[in-house]
Design a protein around this motif. Sequence first.
Motif, PDB file in Angstrom:
ATOM      1  N   ASP A 169    -112.131  63.746 -28.071  1.00 25.83           N
ATOM      2  CA  ASP A 169    -110.817  63.268 -27.622  1.00 25.83           C
ATOM      3  C   ASP A 169    -110.505  61.892 -28.207  1.00 25.83           C
ATOM      4  OD1 ASP A 169    -110.279  65.542 -26.173  1.00 25.83           O
ATOM      5  OD2 ASP A 169    -110.919  64.700 -24.249  1.00 25.83           O
ATOM      6  N   ARG A 170    -111.515  61.029 -28.253  1.00 29.23           N
ATOM      7  CA  ARG A 170    -111.298  59.684 -28.814  1.00 29.23           C
ATOM      8  C   ARG A 170    -110.918  59.752 -30.288  1.00 29.23           C
ATOM      9  NH1 ARG A 170    -115.789  58.328 -25.443  1.00 29.23           N
ATOM     10  NH2 ARG A 170    -117.233  58.581 -27.206  1.00 29.23           N
ATOM     11  N   LEU A 171    -111.368  60.812 -30.945  1.00 30.69           N
ATOM     12  CA  LEU A 171    -111.036  61.004 -32.364  1.00 30.69           C
ATOM     13  C   LEU A 171    -109.734  61.776 -32.546  1.00 30.69           C
ATOM     14  CD1 LEU A 171    -114.619  61.847 -33.669  1.00 30.69           C
ATOM     15  CD2 LEU A 171    -113.319  59.750 -34.119  1.00 30.69           C
ATOM     16  N   GLY A 172    -109.054  62.033 -31.443  1.00 30.98           N
ATOM     17  CA  GLY A 172    -107.746  62.675 -31.525  1.00 30.98           C
ATOM     18  C   GLY A 172    -107.755  64.182 -31.362  1.00 30.98           C
ATOM     19  N   GLY A 173    -108.905  64.764 -31.015  1.00 29.91           N
ATOM     20  CA  GLY A 173    -108.958  66.216 -30.852  1.00 29.91           C
ATOM     21  C   GLY A 173    -108.645  66.959 -32.132  1.00 29.91           C
ATOM     22  N   ASN A 174    -109.088  66.392 -33.230  1.00 28.87           N
ATOM     23  CA  ASN A 174    -108.765  66.919 -34.556  1.00 28.87           C
ATOM     24  C   ASN A 174    -109.678  68.091 -34.916  1.00 28.87           C
ATOM     25  OD1 ASN A 174    -107.931  67.267 -37.167  1.00 28.87           O
ATOM     26  ND2 ASN A 174    -108.657  65.274 -37.914  1.00 28.87           N
ATOM     27  N   MET A 226    -119.564  65.098 -25.552  1.00 30.88           N
ATOM     28  CA  MET A 226    -118.993  65.534 -26.827  1.00 30.88           C
ATOM     29  C   MET A 226    -117.479  65.682 -26.730  1.00 30.88           C
ATOM     30  SD  MET A 226    -121.856  68.346 -28.045  1.00 30.88           S
ATOM     31  CE  MET A 226    -121.028  68.733 -29.603  1.00 30.88           C
ATOM     32  N   VAL A 227    -116.995  66.218 -25.611  1.00 30.18           N
ATOM     33  CA  VAL A 227    -115.545  66.352 -25.410  1.00 30.18           C
ATOM     34  C   VAL A 227    -114.885  64.981 -25.417  1.00 30.18           C
ATOM     35  CG1 VAL A 227    -113.749  67.009 -23.758  1.00 30.18           C
ATOM     36  CG2 VAL A 227    -115.668  68.555 -24.181  1.00 30.18           C
ATOM     37  N   ARG A 228    -115.497  64.023 -24.717  1.00 34.72           N
ATOM     38  CA  ARG A 228    -114.924  62.670 -24.681  1.00 34.72           C
ATOM     39  C   ARG A 228    -114.883  62.057 -26.078  1.00 34.72           C
ATOM     40  NH1 ARG A 228    -118.152  62.497 -19.906  1.00 34.72           N
ATOM     41  NH2 ARG A 228    -119.816  61.371 -20.990  1.00 34.72           N
ATOM     42  N   ALA A 229    -115.943  62.251 -26.843  1.00 35.96           N
ATOM     43  CA  ALA A 229    -115.979  61.706 -28.203  1.00 35.96           C
ATOM     44  C   ALA A 229    -114.926  62.372 -29.081  1.00 35.96           C
ATOM     45  CB  ALA A 229    -117.374  61.904 -28.802  1.00 35.96           C
ATOM     46  N   SER A 233    -127.457  66.818 -37.050  1.00 35.83           N
ATOM     47  CA  SER A 233    -127.772  66.863 -35.623  1.00 35.83           C
ATOM     48  C   SER A 233    -127.931  68.297 -35.134  1.00 35.83           C
ATOM     49  CB  SER A 233    -126.673  66.178 -34.808  1.00 35.83           C
ATOM     50  OG  SER A 233    -126.909  66.336 -33.423  1.00 35.83           O
ATOM     51  N   TYR A 234    -128.998  68.527 -34.413  1.00 33.81           N
ATOM     52  CA  TYR A 234    -129.237  69.828 -33.788  1.00 33.81           C
ATOM     53  C   TYR A 234    -128.136  70.159 -32.780  1.00 33.81           C
ATOM     54  CZ  TYR A 234    -131.336  73.057 -30.397  1.00 33.81           C
ATOM     55  OH  TYR A 234    -131.562  74.098 -29.536  1.00 33.81           O
ATOM     56  N   HIS A 235    -127.549  69.129 -32.180  1.00 28.58           N
ATOM     57  CA  HIS A 235    -126.562  69.322 -31.118  1.00 28.58           C
ATOM     58  C   HIS A 235    -125.200  69.776 -31.635  1.00 28.58           C
ATOM     59  CE1 HIS A 235    -129.327  67.731 -28.192  1.00 28.58           C
ATOM     60  NE2 HIS A 235    -129.495  66.633 -28.899  1.00 28.58           N
ATOM     61  N   ALA A 236    -125.049  69.893 -32.934  1.00 28.23           N
ATOM     62  CA  ALA A 236    -123.780  70.373 -33.486  1.00 28.23           C
ATOM     63  C   ALA A 236    -123.607  71.876 -33.280  1.00 28.23           C
ATOM     64  CB  ALA A 236    -123.692  70.036 -34.972  1.00 28.23           C
ATOM     65  N   GLN A 237    -124.665  72.546 -32.840  1.00 25.84           N
ATOM     66  CA  GLN A 237    -124.618  73.983 -32.590  1.00 25.84           C
ATOM     67  C   GLN A 237    -124.475  74.246 -31.095  1.00 25.84           C
ATOM     68  OE1 GLN A 237    -124.633  76.436 -34.759  1.00 25.84           O
ATOM     69  NE2 GLN A 237    -125.757  75.846 -36.600  1.00 25.84           N
ATOM     70  N   PHE A 238    -123.589  75.168 -30.744  1.00 29.27           N
ATOM     71  CA  PHE A 238    -123.413  75.549 -29.344  1.00 29.27           C
ATOM     72  C   PHE A 238    -124.643  76.307 -28.864  1.00 29.27           C
ATOM     73  CE2 PHE A 238    -121.710  78.645 -26.147  1.00 29.27           C
ATOM     74  CZ  PHE A 238    -121.398  77.722 -25.164  1.00 29.27           C
ATOM     75  N   GLU A 239    -125.208  75.861 -27.735  1.00 26.30           N
ATOM     76  CA  GLU A 239    -126.422  76.478 -27.211  1.00 26.30           C
ATOM     77  C   GLU A 239    -126.205  77.194 -25.884  1.00 26.30           C
ATOM     78  OE1 GLU A 239    -129.286  76.840 -28.745  1.00 26.30           O
ATOM     79  OE2 GLU A 239    -128.421  75.836 -30.495  1.00 26.30           O
ATOM     80  N   LEU A 281    -115.724  74.691 -25.689  1.00 25.63           N
ATOM     81  CA  LEU A 281    -115.744  75.667 -26.780  1.00 25.63           C
ATOM     82  C   LEU A 281    -114.867  75.210 -27.940  1.00 25.63           C
ATOM     83  CD1 LEU A 281    -115.611  79.013 -24.756  1.00 25.63           C
ATOM     84  CD2 LEU A 281    -117.599  77.983 -25.870  1.00 25.63           C
ATOM     85  N   ASN A 282    -113.766  74.530 -27.632  1.00 24.47           N
ATOM     86  CA  ASN A 282    -112.895  74.022 -28.697  1.00 24.47           C
ATOM     87  C   ASN A 282    -113.575  72.931 -29.518  1.00 24.47           C
ATOM     88  OD1 ASN A 282    -110.686  75.701 -28.352  1.00 24.47           O
ATOM     89  ND2 ASN A 282    -109.695  74.353 -26.859  1.00 24.47           N
ATOM     90  N   VAL A 283    -114.409  72.121 -28.873  1.00 25.05           N
ATOM     91  CA  VAL A 283    -115.170  71.115 -29.619  1.00 25.05           C
ATOM     92  C   VAL A 283    -116.043  71.798 -30.669  1.00 25.05           C
ATOM     93  CG1 VAL A 283    -117.032  69.425 -29.473  1.00 25.05           C
ATOM     94  CG2 VAL A 283    -115.179  69.366 -27.809  1.00 25.05           C
ATOM     95  N   PHE A 284    -116.735  72.848 -30.255  1.00 20.73           N
ATOM     96  CA  PHE A 284    -117.611  73.545 -31.197  1.00 20.73           C
ATOM     97  C   PHE A 284    -116.809  74.339 -32.229  1.00 20.73           C
ATOM     98  CE2 PHE A 284    -120.585  72.596 -27.794  1.00 20.73           C
ATOM     99  CZ  PHE A 284    -121.667  72.123 -28.530  1.00 20.73           C
ATOM    100  N   ARG A 285    -115.616  74.760 -31.855  1.00 24.39           N
ATOM    101  CA  ARG A 285    -114.731  75.385 -32.844  1.00 24.39           C
ATOM    102  C   ARG A 285    -114.354  74.366 -33.913  1.00 24.39           C
ATOM    103  NH1 ARG A 285    -109.839  79.095 -31.028  1.00 24.39           N
ATOM    104  NH2 ARG A 285    -111.473  80.637 -31.435  1.00 24.39           N
ATOM    105  N   ALA A 286    -114.005  73.161 -33.482  1.00 25.42           N
ATOM    106  CA  ALA A 286    -113.635  72.111 -34.436  1.00 25.42           C
ATOM    107  C   ALA A 286    -114.806  71.787 -35.359  1.00 25.42           C
ATOM    108  CB  ALA A 286    -113.190  70.859 -33.684  1.00 25.42           C
TER     109      ALA A 286
END
Length: 200
Positions: A180-185, A175-178, A123-129, A104-109
């Motif tokens: 995290d690699r970007l610093g969880g910004n 998506m979470v792994r990606a 990307s269609y996947h940018a929306q939480f489904e 949920l935090n990924v989609f919040r970001a």
Amino acid sequence: MGAPCEYGLLIARPGFLVQLAPIRRVFHSQGIFVAKMKLTQAERLSLWNQYEILKHVNPDDIKEYERNQEILSNGFELYYSELNPSIYESGVDEATCREVQEILNVFRAITFSCDRLKYTPKSYHAQFEGFDGNGSTGHYGFAQFLRRTLGLWDELADRPDNSHSSTSLNHYRAMVRAWDRLGGNYELDAAEIEQIADAR
């Protein structure tokens, strides 16, 4: 409600105070203690007595309490779950709960970043489904609890609960792994949003 004491548990009801013998492993709901699957004879007796008290407290529900007493008297294990069907046999472990929060935090970001940039993701996947209501054990129920019961992650309030897809959880994990690699910004640029959304 129940309170621990030296000899077991004290159950308080209007006009009643009942001390129970120690109980192995129980769950508490509405003043009724329900064992997970197995009950000793002593536990069955304790529960039977609680229903006897409740018959006086809530006479409108006397038939339900008498039915539960019959289940306990005869030790019908198949029907133990009927003593309080709102208590699930298995719970949702802490790791699953934390994973739901991370997703949920990924989609919040992504949502906050899109709003800040006034950007519409490609990307269609940018929306939480949502989570698969049939396949993702615990994820669906806990996410629904967080969003609908507690009102958290309200920026996703208009998004669905059920993805109806068995692949959604694995994609969210990527998506979470990606992220995290970007610093969880929480302040992503457009390229980072697309990178996270299309992670595999």
